[in-house]
Every structure is written in C-alpha cells, then in structure tokens.
Design a protein around this motif. Structure first.
Motif, short mmCIF file in Angstrom:
data_model
loop_
_atom_site.label_atom_id
_atom_site.label_comp_id
_atom_site.label_asym_id
_atom_site.label_seq_id
_atom_site.Cartn_x
_atom_site.Cartn_y
_atom_site.Cartn_z
N UNK A 139 43.90 32.99 24.05
CA UNK A 139 42.76 33.04 24.60
C UNK A 139 43.15 33.84 26.06
N UNK A 140 42.07 34.45 25.96
CA UNK A 140 41.63 35.19 27.38
C UNK A 140 41.33 34.55 29.02
N UNK A 141 42.48 34.75 29.92
CA UNK A 141 41.75 33.90 30.77
C UNK A 141 41.95 34.89 32.18
N UNK A 142 41.47 34.78 33.06
CA UNK A 142 41.43 35.31 34.22
C UNK A 142 41.77 34.79 35.60
N UNK A 143 42.39 35.04 36.49
CA UNK A 143 42.72 34.23 37.52
C UNK A 143 42.64 35.79 39.45
N UNK A 144 42.21 34.81 40.06
CA UNK A 144 41.66 35.07 41.76
C UNK A 144 43.52 35.39 42.32
N UNK A 145 43.21 36.04 42.90
CA UNK A 145 45.07 36.11 43.98
C UNK A 145 44.53 35.07 44.49
N UNK A 146 46.17 34.46 44.48
CA UNK A 146 46.97 33.39 44.46
C UNK A 146 46.14 32.06 44.38
N UNK A 169 24.25 41.27 41.29
CA UNK A 169 22.89 41.11 41.93
C UNK A 169 23.02 39.69 42.23
N UNK A 170 23.50 38.95 42.04
CA UNK A 170 23.72 37.69 42.40
C UNK A 170 24.72 37.80 43.74
N UNK A 171 25.25 37.76 43.00
CA UNK A 171 26.57 39.02 44.85
C UNK A 171 26.18 39.12 45.99
N UNK A 219 29.83 56.07 48.60
CA UNK A 219 30.34 55.22 49.22
C UNK A 219 30.68 54.36 48.54
N UNK A 220 30.44 54.09 47.74
CA UNK A 220 31.06 52.97 46.42
C UNK A 220 32.71 52.64 46.73
N UNK A 221 33.68 54.04 46.72
CA UNK A 221 34.62 53.73 46.90
C UNK A 221 35.50 53.01 48.14
N UNK A 222 35.24 53.39 48.49
CA UNK A 222 35.44 52.90 50.36
C UNK A 222 34.48 51.65 50.06
N UNK A 223 33.88 50.65 49.40
CA UNK A 223 33.23 49.69 49.74
C UNK A 223 34.10 48.87 49.12
N UNK A 224 34.78 49.39 47.45
CA UNK A 224 35.32 49.04 46.54
C UNK A 224 36.86 48.71 46.97
N UNK A 225 37.24 50.03 48.03
CA UNK A 225 38.72 49.31 48.52
C UNK A 225 39.08 47.97 48.75
N UNK A 236 33.32 41.80 44.58
CA UNK A 236 34.39 41.07 44.10
C UNK A 236 34.77 41.11 45.49
N UNK A 237 35.61 41.26 46.29
CA UNK A 237 36.06 41.28 47.44
C UNK A 237 35.64 41.23 48.48
#
Length: 832
Positions: free
Chosen positions: A525-532, A189-191, A739-745, A220-221
C-alpha cells in the motif's frame, strides 16, 4: 464546389480525400479551442472553403473559463509557433482578445451555439454529414475535431448536483463577497479557486484524501498555510452526500442551501450560498466512438489511434489538441496549422522535425524521425502505452546518449535525478552486498533505471556503467513526472520497479527474486502524509513495515511526560520492524517531518518471508539490536537537545542537503555574509541574515537549503532549475521569469529580481576580500524596469573557497553543513 488550391505534385492524400466528393465545405472544424482556431484561421488564409462550429457563445471555452487574470504560459519554448493567429504568454484576457481580433480580421467563418451530436462518413460519396443539437446540418469533405475535454466536466453525482448555485467552473472570484462557499476538489483548480475566494468569503474545501497530493507543490504550501492560519476550513477524507435547499420560511437571511458531507468524523452539514466543484474532465469517449473513431484500449485515459498527420482510423477525420494527447496551447495551435496543410496536400514537415532529427543523428544518422520513434516504441516496453504523437513531445525534452563501453553513466551518491531508458545495448549496475563486496548486474535493452532518484529525490543508490553498443534515452525529472501522471501504465511499471529495488537495496539484499516477488505481490500500500501527520502511535498494533519512498520521518517517545525525538529517518530507510519481529505493540510514535510518501509491506507477508529466510531474519535482528542501543542513548538526551532537533526538523531541515546556520553567540552582526553574497551575485543577495527563525543560539537565516527533493524544480516550464551531481540546486539563464519557483518554495528563499551592478560595500570588505566597489567609486545605474528573473543561492558554485557568506564571516559564526552531520548522533536509532 471548386477544389482548394492544391499543389498537384504533392496532393495524393488530398486527391484521395476529395475525389468525387460533393459537399458544402472542404473542411469543417469542430471546436474553437487553440487547435480549432488555428486550423480555421489557416484554412481561411489558404482559401479553403471552411466552417468552424463552436458549441458555446464564445471561442476557446477552456481558457475562457480560466480564473480571471490567470497567467497563460506559451510552452514549450524551444518550439516556434505556426499559426495565423497571435499567441504569447500573458494574461488570459490578452490571449483571448488576440484570438478574437485575429479571427475577425481574417474573416474566419464561425458559427456559435452549434453543439455537434452526429458525425458520419458516407463511404460512397466520401463526405461527412454533421448534425447539431439545434437541428442544423452540414456536409464536408473532411472534418477536424478539436473538441478538447472541458465539454465533459465531471459532475458530483449526488442529489442536488444541478441546483442553481452549484457550478463546475469559476471565472471571477471577485464576483462573490460575504458568502459561505464550499469548494470540492483538491487539485490545482480547486485550491486556486479556494485561495482566491477566501479573502472575502467563508470557504470550505473538501479533499477526498488525507492530504493534498494531486497538486503543484506551491499550491500545496499555500493551502496548508491558509489552513493553519484559519483562513480556510479544510475537510479531509470527505465526500459529498447531497445538497438540500434550506428552509428559509422563518429566516430569509439563512444561506439557501445545506451542504451535507461525510468525513472522518461522520456526517456533517454546512449552510452555504454556493458550491464550486472542480472535479476535472474526461474525454467525451462515447461521443467520439459514435463517430467511428477507435481507441487502443479500454483505459479511460487513453487517446484515439492517430497517424503522425493527426488522422484517425476514419479517412478524412482528423483530431488535434487535448483530445489527441496534446494539452499544451502552442503545440495544439501548431497541430491546427499542420493538419490543414496536410488536408490540402501541402506536405509540411512537423514543426518539431528538425529538433528531433538533431537528437537522433548521433544514434541513427540515416534513419527518419518516424523510424527512430518506431524503434523506441517497440523496443522499450515502458513507452508502449504511448501514442507516437505523445512520444514526439516526450522526445523533445529528452536526450539520446551513446556512451562508450565502461564509461560511468552516474555514480553512487550523485544527486542527479534524470531518468534513463535503454534503447539499445545494456548497462551494468554496480551494487554492494552486506559485506561490502561489489558485484554488477546487467540490465538489457528495453529496461530502465534511475527511478529511485526520480521518486525520492535522494542520492543515486548505485553506480551504473555503459555496456556494449549502449544507447540511452535520458529524460529530465519534470518530463518524466508529467508522463507518469498522464499514462497509468507508465506509473504502474515505475512504481513496481521502485518497490523491487527498494526492497532489495534497503531491506533484504540477500533475498531471492522469488522472495522479493512474494513481498511485491502481497498488496503493498502506498500512503502519503503531510508534515507532522502521525503514521502510527505508541501502543498501536503493528500493521506492516514502512519503507520511506520520499520525504523523512521522526521517531519519538514520551519520557517523563515529555515527548523526546529518538531518531530521524530519511528516504530509502524503513521503520516498523521491531513490533513485527517481536509480535508486540508499537513502542514509539512516528511522524512525517515533511510531506512524505511511504510503502507499507503487509505484516503477514513480511512475517512469512522472515520465517522462510533465516539469513534475512538474522540481518533484520542485527539492525534491530543496533537501533535499540541508539534509541536507549537517545532517551538520555536533555529536553533542550530534543527541542533543538524538533525545531530544526520543523524548519524543513529534514529535506535539506546543505543549510546555512549562524551561531548567534559568535555573530557580531557585521552583515558581511549578506554583503558578500550580493557582491558575488551582481548586486542581489541570496540570503537575508536577520530574517528567519532562531532557537537558543542557533539561527537559520533565509537562504536556500538545496533540498534533496526540490519543490522549486517541480513546475519550471523551461526546466531552468537543475541540480549538479554534488547537490547544488541552481537557476540557469533559461529562466523566463514566470515566478513558479518563487511560489513553490516553502521556505521563501527564491526572489524575482533585476540584475543590479555591485553595491559599494564596506571599505574593510573591499580591502580584505576584494568584494564590492573600491572606496569612492560611484554606484553604476541600472534599469529598474528590466525583466525580473528568479535568483537563489547556488553555493557559489565554480568559485574557489566555497560560499562567499561563510568566507566573509570574520568570527566563524556562519557555517554551511548537511543535516546528516546535524542529525548524526540520532541517525542510528530509526525504528519504533
């Protein structure tokens, strides 16, 4: 008051509810969401005395507060709609108008502005008294609660949270222009609000985490792309401190507020016109408990205890919709219809009953659906935190299997990623030790398996065989991920199992159960990282061992003032052991190649188990020696080789399983590859040869990479996108064109298209390969207004000879290959 029209032969429940009850109404429905509206409409249709109470000035407040022109889905598609009101997928405005027209046409008895603050059942008279904040009071024989969750929106909880321009929903982004707006919340919702506002405003979005992890892949993309382009200001690790009124005494043009927050750089302040906080909502548990309704535990995410007919522990008080654990609109509407049928004694089979009967028939042909569900709930600990109603919805997407003893459930290195629960019998998991010797481990009734592929999206890590009298519940990946997100206990159990299996399979197959338990219980600990994003840098202290849960990493080192990539690390591998074993600083930098999740085993726990298990230490040191040699060889790569690897990883090859590459030094630009693709797929090419990036002589055209953890699969309502055991990701005829897949790719390789007849094609292409229409044939017509559906490369699955694009290339410039082959020269050195 006269009794409603009840079938005497099927009215025992209604008799119990209505006997000796004198009240104004037969049924009062609280809340006009989809479930409440459907219940009220059906009560009116059946002639029951009813009243629908709505706290707001309009119906369906949750959907009313959706962003304007939002597309509303009508899932699950396999379930028919039971309601006296219309509902089909479409724009928010159309859905709301259809409902308002429906209740007006039926003459539903509804009162607005009625916020209920008291509800109590009198045991003697068997009637309910309901009071509202405006002082009005009503009595009813039965009550249906359809109040949902949105009435209990989470607030900021800081000074200034009630300021005039602080809002917790956003209906029309186009209403605001030329403002500085702070959006708080990194969920969908925020995004979506931030993206909709950024075109006409200066937008900041605050994310409490270091990445966007609690949202759909497509969102996210989009937010990452907007951040890179400078269209949105993103603040990570950020928390709101307060919202002050600005001093505008000397300058009336200043924004009216000062938004103060903390992020990784300390406290900061931004003058702004508006704050939009999308923090989600929680069930109004205290209010519901004040009505006498019980919850199964103290978990805030739990739902009330309900019967299969939606009745709570309070006789005559029913709960439908999101509060009962059914957030899907169509399901909620069906519940509203069915609960009225139940109240009026008109015994009705749940709408999903025939489907569930067919599912259980191969397993328990003589059992009722209810008996089978009870057996699963009590026999599989993973599901014991679910309600029976939640399990019904879960079962609609799942399949019951009864494989014969010894048959293969799945093979090691298969790409399938469904999840399995053992309902009866057992299975045997075949694994290999360090010497290549195979052995089998038995998993008993109540266990589950397949969580490794579920989480990482990678190949199966073992072969599984069916045991004696084996009964399995196979669940699609998307359904399982939704359950993990909704039920904390399920997420906890799966995470723990993944960690144990990952330690055993990838780090220490020779470790005892006690040693694995010690590592698991040490506080991983579980950690998450964006590309780069950097996990750790050269020269850092060693804080632990990093096990790659999903995604992939690069290991690099600065040599002669130039950063060189030494190795590529895929999910299921680990980095970081050298500094721990040698008690030294990190000797290289590790970055996420794509969005990546890692599990960090604490340094002290890792070192302690090394000391207690000499054989494990010896195995680790052997791997270290091999990696050191590979790293030394990698440092001798030329700068161009390193740049090529960096280019490929930047383009997402780190998560691909099969990628199309064109050698531009051999390409004659005949375009046979694209034409052949179109001819093979009913007129629509799945690749764009000229588009896409290049480096040196290597060109990556826009074509599906068949990602190991496909983003396109993550939000497909009908689960129309699947992957074969060989790895092809393909779209089935179940596609509804959302169209969700088109937007998600993230790579733009999916398109929405009308199926077209074959194009004419070049004469030579027709002569050599039989593709396209014969020379002189007229191009058939097609309807350009036909419904569009998603199309993408399927690797020409089922056709002999492999992908048509490769077969049609006259010079051999086009090849399809796996990243494992591309990165093989650097795949041995993964460590820091």
């Amino acid at each position: 008051m006269s009794q409603p029209n009840i079938n005497p032969s099927k009215s025992s429940h209604a008799d119990m509810l209505f006997a000796e009850a004198e009240a104004q109404y037969d049924i009062i429905i609280v809340g006009s969401g989809p479930a409440g509206l459907s219940a009220a409409a059906h009560a009116k249709a059946l002639g029951a005395s009813h009243l629908l109470l709505e706290a707001e000035s309009h119906t369906a407040d949750t959907i009313y507060k959706y962003q304007k022109r939002k597309h509303v889905m009508a899932e699950p598609g396999i379930i028919p709609l039971r309601s006296d009101l219309k509902f089909a997928e479409g724009l928010r405005e159309t859905v709301l108008q259809n409902w308002d027209d429906g209740i007006t046409g039926l003459g539903v008895n509804i009162e607005y502005g009625k916020r209920v603050n008291f509800l109590q059942r009198d045991e003697a008279s068997r009637t309910f008294t309901i009071k509202c904040e405006d002082g009005s009071e009503y009595t009813s024989r039965t009550v249906v609660l359809g109040i949902g969750l949105q009435g209990n929106l989470r607030k900021l909880g800081v000074p200034g949270e009630h300021a005039q321009s602080v809002q917790y929903t956003l209906s029309d982004p186009d209403e605001f222009k030329g403002e500085t707006i702070i959006v708080i919340g990194a969920g969908d919702a925020g995004i979506e609000n931030a993206l909709a506002l950024m075109g006409q405003n200066t937008v900041y979005i605050l994310n409490r985490q270091t990445e966007f992890a609690q949202c759909k892949e497509g969102n996210r993309n989009l937010i990452t792309k907007a951040e890179k382009s400078g269209s949105i200001n993103v603040r990570y690790s950020a928390n709101t401190v307060r919202i002050d009124e600005a001093d505008r005494s000397t300058n009336k043009d200043l924004p009216p507020y000062i938004f103060v927050f903390n992020d990784k750089d300390g406290e900061a302040a931004v003058p702004c016109h508006r704050v939009i906080a999308r923090l989600g909502a929680t069930a109004p548990r205290k209010q519901v408990e004040s009505f006498g309704i019980k919850f199964p535990n103290d978990n805030p995410a739990s739902v009330p205890v309900l019967s299969e007919r939606y009745e709570s522990n309070v006789p005559g008080l029913f709960i439908v919709g999101a509060l009962g654990g059914y957030p899907l609109i169509k399901q909620a509407m069906n519940q509203g219809y069915e609960v009225v049928e139940t109240i009026l004694g008109r015994e009705i089979e749940p709408v999903d009953e025939p489907l569930l009967k067919n599912k259980i028939r191969p397993w328990r042909p003589l059992s009722t659906v209810s008996e089978a569900l009870d057996f699963i709930l009590h026999g599989v600990p993973l599901f014991q935190a679910m309600s029976k109603l939640q399990l019904r919805e879960f079962m609609l997407d799942s399949t019951i299997l009864t494989p014969r003893k010894g048959s293969v459930v799945f093979k090691k290195l298969d790409y399938t990623n469904t999840f399995f629960s053992i309902v009866e019998g057992d299975v045997e998991v075949e694994i290999e030790d360090k010497d290549g010797k195979k052995k089998r481990i038995k998993l008993p009734t109540g266990s589950f398996f397949g969580e490794m592929g579920l989480i990482s999206g990678r190949r199966r890590t073992a072969t599984v065989f069916a045991g004696e009298r084996c009964v399995l519940l196979e669940t699609p990946r998307n359904t399982m991920l939704r359950l993990i997100a909704a039920v904390d206990d399920v997420r906890r159990q799966i995470d723990e199992s993944f960690l144990r299996n990952a330690i055993y399979n990838y780090i220490g197959p020779m470790l005892s159960r006690e040693a694995v338990d010690a590592l698991v219980n040490s506080g991983v600990e579980k950690r998450k990282y964006q590309a780069n994003q950097v996990l750790f840098s050269e020269g850092d202290d060693a804080d632990g061992l990093y096990l790659v849960r999903s995604g992939s990493l690069t290991v690099s080192k600065v040599i002669d003032n130039q950063e060189k990539i030494l190795s590529y690390v895929s999910a299921g591998n680990y980095v970081g052991e050298m500094a721990l074993v040698n008690n030294s600083k990190r000797t290289a930098t590790v970055k996420a190649a794509v969005y990546t999740e890692v599990l960090v085993l604490k340094a002290d726990a890792f070192k302690q188990q090394l000391a207690l298990n000499p054989a494990w230490r010896q195995a680790i040191e052997s791997v270290m020696a091999e990696r050191t040699r590979a790293n030394v060889m990698a440092t001798e790569k030329t700068g161009q080789e390193s740049d090529l690897i960096r280019f490929m990883l930047k383009q997402g090859l780190g998560e691909a399983s099969d990628v199309l590459i064109i050698n531009e030094s051999m390409c004659i630009q005949c375009n046979n590859c694209e034409t052949a693709c179109a001819e093979t797929h009913k007129g629509t090419s799945r690749l764009k040869r000229e588009a896409g990036p290049s480096f040196a002589n290597f060109h990556l055209p826009v074509a599906c990479r068949h990602c190991e953890n496909p983003s396109c699969m993550k939000d497909c309502p009908p689960d129309a996108i699947t992957r074969s055991k060989e790895g092809e990701v393909f779209i089935s005829d179940a596609c509804i064109g959302c169209g969700n897949c088109e937007r998600n790719c993230p790579y733009g390789v999916i398109q929405m298209a009308v199926q077209k007849p074959p194009k004419m094609g070049a004469n030579m292409l027709w002569l050599l390969f039989g593709l396209g229409a014969a020379p002189g044939e007229r191009q058939p017509d097609y309807d350009p207004n036909a419904a569009k559906k998603a199309v993408k490369c399927d690797l020409c699955s089922g056709q002999s000879g492999g992908p048509a694009c490769v077969r049609a290339c006259p010079t051999g410039a086009a090849i399809r290959t796996s990243p494992e082959k591309i990165f093989k020269p650097i795949s041995m050195g993964f460590d820091e």
